[in-house]
Design a protein around this motif. Sequence first.
Motif, PDB file in Angstrom:
ATOM      1  N   ILE A  94     116.051  12.106 -23.414  1.00 16.09           N
ATOM      2  CA  ILE A  94     115.094  12.631 -22.189  1.00 16.09           C
ATOM      3  C   ILE A  94     113.541  12.337 -22.751  1.00 16.09           C
ATOM      4  CG2 ILE A  94     114.969  14.912 -23.442  1.00 16.09           C
ATOM      5  CD1 ILE A  94     115.170  14.250 -19.696  1.00 16.09           C
ATOM      6  N   HIS A  95     113.421  12.306 -24.193  1.00 15.76           N
ATOM      7  CA  HIS A  95     111.900  12.135 -24.597  1.00 15.76           C
ATOM      8  C   HIS A  95     111.263  10.839 -24.077  1.00 15.76           C
ATOM      9  CE1 HIS A  95     112.707  15.914 -26.551  1.00 15.76           C
ATOM     10  NE2 HIS A  95     113.667  15.355 -27.355  1.00 15.76           N
ATOM     11  N   GLN A  96     112.089   9.727 -24.404  1.00 20.49           N
ATOM     12  CA  GLN A  96     111.585   8.470 -24.078  1.00 20.49           C
ATOM     13  C   GLN A  96     111.803   8.453 -22.424  1.00 20.49           C
ATOM     14  OE1 GLN A  96     114.804   6.992 -27.060  1.00 20.49           O
ATOM     15  NE2 GLN A  96     113.439   5.411 -27.076  1.00 20.49           N
ATOM     16  N   LEU A  97     112.714   8.835 -21.764  1.00 20.00           N
ATOM     17  CA  LEU A  97     112.891   8.655 -20.330  1.00 20.00           C
ATOM     18  C   LEU A  97     111.672   9.586 -19.764  1.00 20.00           C
ATOM     19  CD1 LEU A  97     114.220   8.004 -17.882  1.00 20.00           C
ATOM     20  CD2 LEU A  97     115.599  10.125 -18.026  1.00 20.00           C
ATOM     21  N   GLY A  98     111.307  10.714 -20.193  1.00 21.22           N
ATOM     22  CA  GLY A  98     110.256  11.536 -19.725  1.00 21.22           C
ATOM     23  C   GLY A  98     108.794  10.776 -19.935  1.00 21.22           C
ATOM     24  N   GLU A  99     108.620  10.007 -21.053  1.00 23.37           N
ATOM     25  CA  GLU A  99     107.408   9.570 -21.215  1.00 23.37           C
ATOM     26  C   GLU A  99     107.543   8.345 -20.280  1.00 23.37           C
ATOM     27  OE1 GLU A  99     105.075   7.613 -24.953  1.00 23.37           O
ATOM     28  OE2 GLU A  99     106.793   9.039 -25.393  1.00 23.37           O
ATOM     29  N   ILE A 100     108.420   7.432 -20.062  1.00 22.09           N
ATOM     30  CA  ILE A 100     108.090   6.245 -18.950  1.00 22.09           C
ATOM     31  C   ILE A 100     107.821   6.943 -17.478  1.00 22.09           C
ATOM     32  CG2 ILE A 100     109.468   4.581 -17.918  1.00 22.09           C
ATOM     33  CD1 ILE A 100     110.973   4.308 -20.562  1.00 22.09           C
ATOM     34  N   LEU A 153     101.901  26.102 -23.088  1.00 23.03           N
ATOM     35  CA  LEU A 153     101.170  26.060 -21.859  1.00 23.03           C
ATOM     36  C   LEU A 153      99.747  26.045 -21.793  1.00 23.03           C
ATOM     37  CD1 LEU A 153     103.594  28.281 -19.566  1.00 23.03           C
ATOM     38  CD2 LEU A 153     103.435  25.911 -19.428  1.00 23.03           C
ATOM     39  N   ASN A 154      99.121  26.749 -22.832  1.00 20.02           N
ATOM     40  CA  ASN A 154      97.944  27.034 -23.042  1.00 20.02           C
ATOM     41  C   ASN A 154      97.224  25.719 -23.655  1.00 20.02           C
ATOM     42  OD1 ASN A 154      97.472  29.707 -22.239  1.00 20.02           O
ATOM     43  ND2 ASN A 154      97.944  30.421 -24.524  1.00 20.02           N
ATOM     44  N   THR A 155      97.851  24.843 -24.307  1.00 19.18           N
ATOM     45  CA  THR A 155      97.367  23.635 -24.612  1.00 19.18           C
ATOM     46  C   THR A 155      97.454  22.648 -23.849  1.00 19.18           C
ATOM     47  OG1 THR A 155      98.440  24.025 -26.942  1.00 19.18           O
ATOM     48  CG2 THR A 155      97.873  21.638 -26.321  1.00 19.18           C
ATOM     49  N   GLN A 169     112.290  18.479 -23.327  1.00 22.27           N
ATOM     50  CA  GLN A 169     111.068  17.878 -23.423  1.00 22.27           C
ATOM     51  C   GLN A 169     109.951  18.838 -23.678  1.00 22.27           C
ATOM     52  OE1 GLN A 169     110.980  15.361 -19.413  1.00 22.27           O
ATOM     53  NE2 GLN A 169     108.981  14.345 -20.619  1.00 22.27           N
ATOM     54  N   PHE A 170     109.949  19.789 -22.718  1.00 22.95           N
ATOM     55  CA  PHE A 170     108.983  20.866 -22.995  1.00 22.95           C
ATOM     56  C   PHE A 170     108.897  21.632 -24.617  1.00 22.95           C
ATOM     57  CE2 PHE A 170     107.551  25.437 -22.660  1.00 22.95           C
ATOM     58  CZ  PHE A 170     106.245  25.237 -21.955  1.00 22.95           C
ATOM     59  N   ASN A 171     110.085  21.634 -25.021  1.00 21.44           N
ATOM     60  CA  ASN A 171     110.169  22.154 -26.282  1.00 21.44           C
ATOM     61  C   ASN A 171     110.080  21.247 -27.701  1.00 21.44           C
ATOM     62  OD1 ASN A 171     111.012  24.925 -25.400  1.00 21.44           O
ATOM     63  ND2 ASN A 171     112.915  24.058 -24.950  1.00 21.44           N
ATOM     64  N   ASN A 172     109.631  19.887 -27.200  1.00 20.91           N
ATOM     65  CA  ASN A 172     109.463  18.859 -28.325  1.00 20.91           C
ATOM     66  C   ASN A 172     108.180  19.154 -28.857  1.00 20.91           C
ATOM     67  OD1 ASN A 172     109.286  16.678 -30.086  1.00 20.91           O
ATOM     68  ND2 ASN A 172     109.259  15.265 -28.227  1.00 20.91           N
ATOM     69  N   PRO A 173     108.030  19.454 -30.097  1.00 18.16           N
ATOM     70  CA  PRO A 173     106.484  19.726 -30.677  1.00 18.16           C
ATOM     71  C   PRO A 173     105.711  18.662 -30.425  1.00 18.16           C
ATOM     72  CG  PRO A 173     108.528  19.943 -32.462  1.00 18.16           C
ATOM     73  CD  PRO A 173     109.196  19.198 -31.381  1.00 18.16           C
ATOM     74  N   ASP A 174     106.058  17.263 -30.313  1.00 21.87           N
ATOM     75  CA  ASP A 174     104.872  16.266 -29.805  1.00 21.87           C
ATOM     76  C   ASP A 174     104.663  16.168 -28.442  1.00 21.87           C
ATOM     77  OD1 ASP A 174     105.077  15.694 -32.527  1.00 21.87           O
ATOM     78  OD2 ASP A 174     106.573  14.348 -32.432  1.00 21.87           O
ATOM     79  N   PHE A 175     105.237  17.109 -27.570  1.00 17.91           N
ATOM     80  CA  PHE A 175     104.981  16.903 -26.207  1.00 17.91           C
ATOM     81  C   PHE A 175     103.898  17.002 -25.586  1.00 17.91           C
ATOM     82  CE2 PHE A 175     104.816  18.889 -21.824  1.00 17.91           C
ATOM     83  CZ  PHE A 175     105.324  17.718 -21.103  1.00 17.91           C
ATOM     84  N   CYS A 176     102.838  17.784 -26.097  1.00 19.60           N
ATOM     85  CA  CYS A 176     101.298  17.900 -25.512  1.00 19.60           C
ATOM     86  C   CYS A 176     100.633  16.671 -25.923  1.00 19.60           C
ATOM     87  CB  CYS A 176     100.776  19.247 -26.205  1.00 19.60           C
ATOM     88  SG  CYS A 176     101.697  20.733 -25.602  1.00 19.60           S
ATOM     89  N   ASP A 177     100.973  16.341 -27.495  1.00 16.48           N
ATOM     90  CA  ASP A 177     100.285  15.054 -27.681  1.00 16.48           C
ATOM     91  C   ASP A 177     100.685  13.703 -26.931  1.00 16.48           C
ATOM     92  OD1 ASP A 177      98.795  16.435 -29.888  1.00 16.48           O
ATOM     93  OD2 ASP A 177     100.662  15.970 -31.429  1.00 16.48           O
ATOM     94  N   SER A 178     101.822  13.790 -26.565  1.00 17.60           N
ATOM     95  CA  SER A 178     102.367  12.676 -25.679  1.00 17.60           C
ATOM     96  C   SER A 178     101.614  12.604 -24.403  1.00 17.60           C
ATOM     97  CB  SER A 178     103.959  12.800 -25.484  1.00 17.60           C
ATOM     98  OG  SER A 178     104.411  11.946 -24.873  1.00 17.60           O
ATOM     99  N   VAL A 179     101.489  13.879 -23.717  1.00 17.24           N
ATOM    100  CA  VAL A 179     100.774  13.880 -22.639  1.00 17.24           C
ATOM    101  C   VAL A 179      99.340  13.546 -22.498  1.00 17.24           C
ATOM    102  CG1 VAL A 179     100.122  15.583 -20.694  1.00 17.24           C
ATOM    103  CG2 VAL A 179     102.329  15.663 -21.556  1.00 17.24           C
ATOM    104  N   ALA A 180      98.599  14.001 -23.725  1.00 16.57           N
ATOM    105  CA  ALA A 180      97.179  13.439 -23.973  1.00 16.57           C
ATOM    106  C   ALA A 180      97.104  12.122 -23.868  1.00 16.57           C
ATOM    107  CB  ALA A 180      96.710  14.451 -25.011  1.00 16.57           C
ATOM    108  N   LYS A 181      97.933  11.610 -24.686  1.00 21.34           N
ATOM    109  CA  LYS A 181      97.905  10.058 -24.854  1.00 21.34           C
ATOM    110  C   LYS A 181      98.029   9.241 -23.615  1.00 21.34           C
ATOM    111  CE  LYS A 181      99.505  10.022 -29.800  1.00 21.34           C
ATOM    112  NZ  LYS A 181     100.424   9.663 -30.858  1.00 21.34           N
TER     113      LYS A 181
END
Length: 816
Positions: A628-634, A707-709, A663-675
């Motif tokens: 789901i992490h790779q799928l969500g990023e695509i 959510l704050n991030t 996805q939401f609970n992945n520690p790297d999720f916020c960084d992934s969105v920003a990238k």
Amino acid sequence: MLFGNDVEARQKILVVDDESANLHLLEQSLTDLAEIICSTGGQDALDKAELHQPAIILLDIEMPHMNGFEMCKRLKNNPKTCNSAVIFVTAHSESSFEYKSLSSGGIDFIHKPIDLTTCRLRVKNHLLLKRQEQTIIEARQDMQALVNQIPSYISYWSKDLLNRFHNDYNGKWFGTIPQDALGKPASSLLPKALYEEVLTRIASNKLKHQFEIALENKPDKIEYAQAHLTIRKHEGRIAGLLLTLTDITSIKQAKSQLDMENRRLKIMLNTIGDAVIATDSKAKITFMNPIAERLTGWVSRDAIGLHIEQVMDLCDAKTKYRSPNPVTIAINEKRNVAMALNCQLTSLDGTIFQIEDSAAPITDSEGEVIGGIMVFHDCSESVAMSLKMSHLANHDQLTDLPNRILLHDRINHACSVADSYDTSVALMLIDIDHFKYLNDSLGHSYGDQVIKQVSKRLQSLIDPSATLGRIGGDEFILLLPSLSATSQVDSIATDIVRSLNTPFRIDGQEYTLSVSVGISIYPSDALRPEELMTHVDAAMYRAKDLGRNRFCYFSEDLEQELVKRHELVTLLRNAIDTEAIEVYYQPKVDLKTKEIIGAEALARLYDPNGKLISPLDFIPLAEETGLIHQLGEIILKQSCMAAKAWQDKGKPLQIAVNIAAKQFNNPDFCDSVAKVLELTGLDSSFLELEVTESSLMYDFDEALNVLNTLSSLGLSIAIDDFGTGYSSLSYLKFFPVNTLKIDQSFVKDMMGDEQSLDIVKAVIHLGKSLKLKLIAEGIEDAEQLQKLVSLECEQGQGYMFSKPLPLTEFDQRFIR
């Protein structure tokens, strides 16, 4: 001579006479005694004397150009000829001539007329004297050279301790060279300590003394000297003293360092944690440190001299067979020897230790073995810890049941036995229903107590030949080996379900549980041990799907589902690797103006035949497999690229992207969105992330932080399917939420179901009171639209406006 040639050079005689007859007579008479050189006098005689430097010169006194006295004077004044012996040959017999001859440097006379016999005898004697003189000179030179080369200080002193000689030509010992020291007292030349020691030695009756002395001023870095003092006496009185000193500074320093190293080594050997025993070449003990004494039970003084095998009682810990001592082997075979594994030492008092380490031979400079050394330590605690660690590695810490590792080994073994004896193996996966909610509500400590009680209850139901293990938080595995008939599996499964329905009591409170049990049989429905775990997992989920609190066997239908699941996972993985996931876009509209204001991105997957696969099938599978992490990023990247393209075409629309719980609970999720935002260049205000209530409620604090991030990035947050999950109003107050989405199930039924309509009204009222944007999903007809407008719902989406469309179709229809 010390260093002279073995064959002595022939001596030379210079005969000087102005009469040729005399020259010829003397040459013939003396030629067998020496090499004869003749001269008629004058400068010729002086030149030949300087050139040949003869041992004897026979010199006539009466000569015309230069008489014998003058010539003798010149010869004695010339350094090259002064050592030649001059014998005057004269016809004068007066005493005045004899006196003048001796005073001018002559040593003898030969009277004319010459008596050849007497002449030969005189010359022969003088040649012998010159030879002896030369020998003495050479010996003195050799001795001087020898004294000069000796690194020791050599000195001779008179009976009054006045210096008569020393060889310190450079003054390195006491700063005084021989010519300056001659005749000076020892008290002014020697250091005080040395001088006083010499006086003390003189006062004794011994003639020879040897002692060490520390030199105070450390001349030329000489700190210590070895002194030899020889006292010469004549008729009971001191006649002189010979004092020699040898620099032993390096020896003293080496001894001091060696002594320090020995003391350091002894301290180290006595304080290290290992036992050390040294032996001689016959394996007899020469040293034991305190640790060796403690482990062997022997006191060092009693053990020294005994053979090491008398002191160390070694045997194999398992077989109890006596083991040879490694030191004996090391000495005999001249090699390092490691102790055998499981080596056990029995001390003198019967205490048993498990020890380990090694032994090595000790060799001298010639490589000959002169002893051996053994270093060992008590590893009893290490062995016990190793066994404990092995147990921990193979058992669950909470229940002490076999864990996945040990179960895997036992399953493989059970299947091998079943193949050999034509029997069956049953595997049961027992999962506690809704344990997560129990654990979250009561707390982990209570959850652990439940797991322990379930473990004990299950153990009470099974045969000793069976294996019960724990492989997860609330999952147990039961292995039933060597089954002759599978009918007994039903009975055990029924007992498990019934037994675990009985309430559990914890701290006076009763809790009722149920379990779902999956069963797989080897080899009837699994051909390999690995398949048992796969099949039993599928059977357990089938039991849950059928309503829980039951058991279910693996079947052909499940087999087909597993195959289908595997094919779908493969298809999904390939689609992710090639980025073949397609994103469809469903427009969002303003319900009053009917204008498009945004779009929701929806993932679409097609099978090889072009058939659309429902997101309800592949999205949960992606979450389960971690894809789901790779799928969500695509999906996020494609959606942001589309929104950026719309913006560039003058049609800025906000894109909404669904975010799965994992996805939401992945520690790297916020960084992934920003990238992704940085990569696509999309303004973050045109991105909305849709999360479900269940995602937010898993960990309140962590969800608030995420959510704050995300909110700090400038994007919007929407709660998807609001009203279908926890529906806790408190989190809406704390979370930075912008939008509420009314679930399509309520919109679909609100015209015919009053309860659904009330829920829609309540959500709209709640959203407005919290100043949140509202979007209704699943609007399919005008009646629903009109009702939502009357309720003041602002935005909506659904098939009434458009179904989800591929990007190209969406652009053709809505982007102009």
